[in-house]
Design a protein around this motif. Structure first.
Motif, mmCIF file in Angstrom:
data_model
loop_
_atom_site.group_PDB
_atom_site.id
_atom_site.type_symbol
_atom_site.label_atom_id
_atom_site.label_comp_id
_atom_site.label_asym_id
_atom_site.label_seq_id
_atom_site.Cartn_x
_atom_site.Cartn_y
_atom_site.Cartn_z
ATOM 1 N N PRO A 46 0.828 -1.208 0.000
ATOM 2 C CA PRO A 46 0.000 0.000 0.000
ATOM 3 C C PRO A 46 0.863 1.257 0.000
ATOM 4 N N LEU A 47 0.304 2.378 -0.474
ATOM 5 C CA LEU A 47 0.971 3.662 -0.348
ATOM 6 C C LEU A 47 0.830 4.141 1.089
ATOM 7 N N LEU A 48 1.936 4.538 1.694
ATOM 8 C CA LEU A 48 1.866 5.015 3.063
ATOM 9 C C LEU A 48 1.354 6.444 3.100
ATOM 10 N N SER A 49 0.604 6.778 4.113
ATOM 11 C CA SER A 49 0.199 8.143 4.370
ATOM 12 C C SER A 49 0.416 8.418 5.842
ATOM 13 N N GLY A 50 0.505 9.705 6.195
ATOM 14 C CA GLY A 50 0.657 10.051 7.588
ATOM 15 C C GLY A 50 2.090 9.961 8.055
ATOM 16 N N PRO A 51 2.316 10.114 9.380
ATOM 17 C CA PRO A 51 3.666 10.082 9.932
ATOM 18 C C PRO A 51 4.435 8.843 9.458
ATOM 19 N N GLY A 52 5.657 9.050 9.051
ATOM 20 C CA GLY A 52 6.489 7.942 8.601
ATOM 21 C C GLY A 52 6.489 7.743 7.103
ATOM 22 N N SER A 53 5.520 8.353 6.372
ATOM 23 C CA SER A 53 5.451 8.089 4.938
ATOM 24 C C SER A 53 6.647 8.676 4.189
ATOM 25 N N LEU A 54 7.305 9.683 4.770
ATOM 26 C CA LEU A 54 8.484 10.248 4.111
ATOM 27 C C LEU A 54 9.684 9.312 4.186
ATOM 28 N N THR A 55 9.587 8.255 4.997
ATOM 29 C CA THR A 55 10.673 7.265 5.050
ATOM 30 C C THR A 55 10.511 6.209 3.958
ATOM 31 N N ASP A 56 9.364 6.181 3.302
ATOM 32 C CA ASP A 56 9.090 5.163 2.286
ATOM 33 C C ASP A 56 9.437 5.736 0.910
ATOM 34 N N GLU A 57 10.603 5.384 0.400
ATOM 35 C CA GLU A 57 11.066 5.948 -0.861
ATOM 36 C C GLU A 57 10.121 5.617 -2.007
ATOM 37 N N ALA A 58 9.493 4.436 -1.978
ATOM 38 C CA ALA A 58 8.588 4.054 -3.068
ATOM 39 C C ALA A 58 7.379 4.984 -3.126
ATOM 40 N N THR A 59 6.830 5.327 -1.956
ATOM 41 C CA THR A 59 5.692 6.245 -1.928
ATOM 42 C C THR A 59 6.098 7.631 -2.404
ATOM 43 N N VAL A 60 7.224 8.112 -1.905
ATOM 44 C CA VAL A 60 7.708 9.438 -2.290
ATOM 45 C C VAL A 60 7.944 9.499 -3.796
ATOM 46 N N ARG A 61 8.601 8.485 -4.345
ATOM 47 C CA ARG A 61 8.912 8.480 -5.771
ATOM 48 C C ARG A 61 7.637 8.403 -6.609
ATOM 49 N N ALA A 62 6.672 7.579 -6.178
ATOM 50 C CA ALA A 62 5.418 7.448 -6.926
ATOM 51 C C ALA A 62 4.663 8.774 -6.968
ATOM 52 N N ASP A 63 4.603 9.474 -5.824
ATOM 53 C CA ASP A 63 3.897 10.762 -5.786
ATOM 54 C C ASP A 63 4.599 11.810 -6.642
ATOM 55 N N ALA A 64 5.926 11.910 -6.496
ATOM 56 C CA ALA A 64 6.667 12.931 -7.231
ATOM 57 C C ALA A 64 6.604 12.687 -8.734
ATOM 58 N N THR A 65 6.771 11.440 -9.140
ATOM 59 C CA THR A 65 6.761 11.112 -10.569
ATOM 60 C C THR A 65 5.397 11.356 -11.183
ATOM 61 N N ARG A 66 4.334 10.969 -10.477
ATOM 62 C CA ARG A 66 2.979 11.164 -10.991
ATOM 63 C C ARG A 66 2.654 12.663 -11.135
ATOM 64 N N PHE A 67 3.071 13.443 -10.143
ATOM 65 C CA PHE A 67 2.787 14.880 -10.202
ATOM 66 C C PHE A 67 3.559 15.536 -11.343
ATOM 67 N N GLU A 68 4.838 15.218 -11.465
ATOM 68 C CA GLU A 68 5.639 15.815 -12.528
ATOM 69 C C GLU A 68 5.116 15.440 -13.914
ATOM 70 N N SER A 69 4.610 14.233 -14.058
ATOM 71 C CA SER A 69 4.103 13.802 -15.365
ATOM 72 C C SER A 69 2.875 14.596 -15.782
ATOM 73 N N SER A 70 2.209 15.242 -14.818
ATOM 74 C CA SER A 70 1.016 16.033 -15.150
ATOM 75 C C SER A 70 1.372 17.438 -15.617
ATOM 76 N N PHE A 71 2.647 17.841 -15.488
ATOM 77 C CA PHE A 71 3.030 19.218 -15.799
ATOM 78 C C PHE A 71 2.853 19.544 -17.279
ATOM 79 N N ASP A 72 3.249 18.639 -18.141
ATOM 80 C CA ASP A 72 3.224 18.916 -19.578
ATOM 81 C C ASP A 72 1.991 18.373 -20.278
ATOM 82 N N ARG A 73 1.068 17.822 -19.522
ATOM 83 C CA ARG A 73 -0.088 17.167 -20.119
ATOM 84 C C ARG A 73 -1.043 18.198 -20.713
ATOM 85 N N THR A 74 -1.479 17.949 -21.916
ATOM 86 C CA THR A 74 -2.422 18.859 -22.572
ATOM 87 C C THR A 74 -3.868 18.413 -22.405
ATOM 88 N N ASP A 75 -4.070 17.142 -21.981
ATOM 89 C CA ASP A 75 -5.430 16.669 -21.733
ATOM 90 C C ASP A 75 -5.610 16.443 -20.237
#
Length: 425
Positions: free
Chosen positions: A240-269
């Motif tokens: 599962p994706l971690l939320s709340g205290p401690g979630s910043l220690t989970d590199e997989a969650t951090v990477r998934a959030d950052a990558t998903r957000f950045e991918s929305s920057f150039d999206r035209t749809d």
């Protein structure tokens, strides 16, 4: 606010050293043709009309009943700030306005290591015809006197009204003002139209900046149903994706959030609903909200490293605002508020901030209720980072009293917007 191109303008009143505030224009009728600088991002203005034509490109928007202050480094205009035109003439209001202008010029001068020049424009809905002279002349003279007294060089001081424009330094201006066609016919407009970079930067009104985009009703309904239902992770995200205290220690969650957000920057749809659901869920957690803030500031690839390098115990218990709380946190000395309010101007990528602002506005427009609090709080902070307080405050007004688990986040953003100057100011 102004996070766009730069305009160069010759000083028409070198003997005037003064002050200035939110401004928006420079001075007098064209005497010579403006020229394109060797730098493709610079428009060389030869008159006030040229500068008024170029200014919306510099600021990114237009605004009525506003004071614009454009800062100069040498002969080149840089950033600008805007404040509301005072709606009354009492001493307290005038003193606060003049203090603000002088303070901002002082801050910029200190940062640059020399006294900064400035241009001030008063943009008003009062007409020359109704005033029977250049509107707001008394206010302009107060600004000029105060800034000159404080040692700041005012390159120009102008008025832009619905029926004309004028420089307050030009005694030959007729009572009816100078014609607006001088601005409309300025060669600067042709240069802007011919430049793909400048043409690509949309110019809108200040009121429109804070409007959220429209979203198709069916998409809103399907995303609302997904958010209120059980969370089923996609194939490309950790479970599962971690939320709340401690979630910043989970590199997989951090990477998934950052990558998903950045991918929305150039999206035209609008993108797949699963992406929107993922990001809205992330923004409902203070820790993952912070990850998306970092992604607006830096490439997604480095965000996990930024999180792993947080001082003290912040990866486990993120400190938002130690200055607004009793100083009993093990993380004293660092907080999200202190990090944001101490960002140097050079650290900001304004193109990236614009992309993040647009992506976050799309998220806020798609959801409602408690799910909208996180996107709007981030959106307010992004507008503040870009120097546009009015848009930031409008988004905060939508969430100040909204019930949410992110009350401490919105309180922190509210404090930043109300009490701190953006980077570079």
């Amino acid at each position: 606010m102004p996070d766009t191109p730069i305009a160069a303008l010759p000083s028409t009143h070198d003997s005037h050293s003064t002050h200035s505030l939110p401004s928006r224009a420079l001075d007098t009728e064209p005497k010579t043709r403006p020229t394109r600088s060797a730098d493709p991002n610079v428009l060389r203005c030869e008159s006030t009309a040229d500068f008024l034509a170029a200014l919306p490109v510099l600021t990114g928007f237009t605004a009525d009943n506003s004071l614009f202050l454009v800062f100069f480094s040498g002969r080149r205009a840089g950033r600008a700030i805007r404040v509301d035109l005072p709606d009354r003439d009492d001493p307290g209001t005038m003193r606060a306005l003049l203090d603000l202008l002088s303070e901002r010029l002082g801050a910029v001068s200190q940062r640059e290591g020399r006294v900064s020049g400035a241009a001030v424009v008063i943009c008003t809905t009062t007409t020359f015809a109704s005033a029977r002279m250049t509107p707001h002349r008394d206010l302009a003279h107060r600004i000029e006197r105060r800034l000159r007294r404080d040692g700041y060089r005012l390159r120009e001081l102008c008025c832009l009204a619905p029926d004309g424009w004028a420089s307050y330094f030009d005694d030959s201006t007729p009572a009816t003002g100078r014609p607006l066609r001088a601005i409309a016919e300025s060669p600067i407009n042709r240069y802007i139209a011919d430049d793909p970079q400048l043409r690509a930067k949309p110019i809108t009104s200040l009121d429109a900046l804070a409007e959220l985009p429209s979203v198709e009703a069916g998409r809103r309904a399907s995303i609302a149903a997904a958010l209120d239902g059980p969370h089923l992770p996609g194939a490309d995200e950790p479970s599962p994706l971690l939320s709340g205290p401690g979630s910043l220690t989970d590199e997989a969650t951090v990477r998934a959030d950052a990558t998903r957000f950045e991918s929305s920057f150039d999206r035209t749809d609008a993108g797949p609903p699963s992406d929107t659901v993922h990001l809205v869920r992330a923004l409902a957690s203070r820790e993952r909200w912070f990850v998306l803030l970092l992604t607006a500031l830096a490439p997604a690839a480095v965000v996990p490293d930024l999180c792993s390098g947080l001082p003290g115990n912040n990866r486990h218990h993120l400190t938002l605002d130690i200055d607004g709380e009793p100083a009993n946190s093990p993380n004293s000395g660092w907080s999200v508020l202190r990090m944001v309010t101490n960002l140097p101007l050079e650290a900001l990528d304004f193109d990236r901030l614009r992309q993040a602002t647009s992506a976050t506005a799309d998220l806020a427009a798609t959801v409602s209720g408690r799910w909208r609090v996180g996107p709007l709080a981030l959106l307010a902070l992004l507008w503040w980072l870009r120097g546009i307080h009015s848009a930031a405050e409008r988004h905060l007004d939508r969430v100040r009293d909204a019930p949410s688990e992110l009350g401490d986040v919105t309180h922190m953003v509210d404090r930043i917007v109300r009490e701190y100057a953006p980077p570079g100011w």
